[in-house]
Design an enzyme around this catalytic site. Sequence first.
Site, PDB file in Angstrom:
ATOM      1  CB  ALA A  38      -0.934   0.006   1.203  1.00  0.00           C
TER       2      ALA A  38
ATOM      3  CB  ILE B   2       3.983   2.063  -6.840  1.00  0.00           C
ATOM      4  CG1 ILE B   2       5.124   3.048  -7.137  1.00  0.00           C
ATOM      5  CG2 ILE B   2       3.726   1.177  -8.059  1.00  0.00           C
ATOM      6  CD1 ILE B   2       6.482   2.406  -7.353  1.00  0.00           C
TER       7      ILE B   2
ATOM      8  CG  HIS C 231     -12.344  34.817  -4.064  1.00  0.00           C
ATOM      9  ND1 HIS C 231     -12.578  33.796  -3.169  1.00  0.00           N
ATOM     10  CD2 HIS C 231     -13.567  35.227  -4.516  1.00  0.00           C
ATOM     11  CE1 HIS C 231     -13.879  33.600  -3.082  1.00  0.00           C
ATOM     12  NE2 HIS C 231     -14.505  34.452  -3.881  1.00  0.00           N
TER      13      HIS C 231
END
Length: 472
Positions: free
Chosen positions: A188, A191, A451
């Site tokens: 885990a 990759i 923003h």
Amino acid sequence: MAEFDVVVIGAGPGGYVAAIRCAQLGLSVACVDDWKNQQGKPTLGGTCLNVGCIPSKALLESSENFERVSHDFAAHGISATGVQLDVAKMVARKDKIVTDFTSGIGQLFKKNKVSSLQGRATLLGRDGETWRVAVVGGEELRARHVIIATGSTPRVLPQAPLDAVQIVDNSGALAFTEVPKRLAIIGAGVIGLELGSVWRRLGSEVTILEAAPAFMPAADDQVAKEALRAFGKQGLKIHLGVQIDKVTQNKKEVFISWKDAQGAAQELLADKLIVAVGRVPNTDGLGAKEAGLKLDAAGRIEVDDHCRSNLPNVYAVGDVVRGPMLAHKASEEGVMVAEIIAGQAGHCDLNLVPWVMYASPEIAWVGKTEQQLKKDGVAYKAGQFPFMANGRARALGDTMGFVKILADAGSDRILGVHIIGAMASELIQQAVLAMSFSASSEDLARTIHAHPSLSEVIHEAALAVDKRTIHI
Ligand SMILES: Cc1cc2nc3c(=O)[nH]c(=O)nc-3n(C[C@H](O)[C@H](O)[C@H](O)COP(=O)(O)OP(=O)(O)OC[C@H]3O[C@@H](n4cnc5c(N)ncnc54)[C@H](O)[C@@H]3O)c2cc1C
């Protein structure tokens, strides 16, 4: 016998970048590489371009589009019926991107007058100030300086030998011709999670078996917990603390016997198995032992902060030395070494290397984690802000995750930035830049952010360090 100022061994992101930078600085340079693609054709670019960063990101993008059109568009009032998946076309698109990039390196070599040679290179020894390098199938090269950038190869799991069809490593997992119904992954790490995400989005039932008891142990604990929750919600089954006992196969399926964290025997049937249990430094055939090149206990070439090995004028960079196995780290070390050879002051700060994972959610960080700061006894302040409260994230419909900024309690200097959420891979660069200039959280807080943009989450997290967020 051809003679150069520098011979670079390996044309991955460490080696090809080092070679180009050497050439830019006026040094004569040859770059030797032995990579051949699945058709047996020599290609440049190493792991990163051929079977790593670039092809995995191409498939991540395609699979994300498929998932969006299948599941996410409805919320925008867009209905799509009859959505079809053409895996062969998806893989061909990925292959074209790879070919374009790998052939591009050849053009860059030509443009910069780097001599590109194909074949396995071996360090033969030194005649006076000159290193001799043998190239299989080619002539012997001589150079005053050698840069070793031989990268890494997938770690082998003895219980699960690869057959390149049902049991594969990253190369095989990037070339499946159809979506496996049941996909098992051992490992885990980045990759395993990226490849698991690709095939889950395309319809595989994915189970990941991980030996470590903790999920993403290098990441900030809070980020790792959030990521584990998010992957679970998506349907990735992740088991931690696992021991793999035996893997067998018949023509149809792979059978995995394993023990869970409590030691109870478990079994898993899968159509394909990806083995992604890490990578090992590649010094095969380099003649390291014969040349007296010092390796560390993990088999990496031992180097100092400037990537100097124990041998005079022999440097090593990238996956074959200590530090994170990341393409941009390899390239920066390559640049540093080229500049040192040319008499300049090269520099590469490993604390400023950004770490990125491109599954969804994306995860990226730079600098120290909270657990590292606690362990080191550093007094720090933390500021955090969620994507949920950000206008752009709401418009994107991608609101999970947060940005966390850690700053020194006394000086306010930024010590670490951790992002889990939309476009973390792009957002992290702002943090790397800030930390490269030793910025404080106040510097980021006083910087004007456009923003609505995802980067406002970083702005608000910087404000949060001083408990003055506006939008929460
Ligand atoms: C699936 C996958 C996804 C990845 N995704 C990312 C990502 O998104 N971002 C990221 O930063 N990193 C990623 N990585 C890691 C990245 O690919 C490596 O960190 C990077 O390629 C290391 O570069 P390098 O130059 O050190 O070695 P490599 O890229 O491994 O290149 C080494 C080259 O040297 C050649 N060579 C070896 N020995 C010899 C010899 N004796 N003579 C001649 N040639 C030799 C090899 O054939 C190879 O071409 C990924 C890796 C994988 C497997």
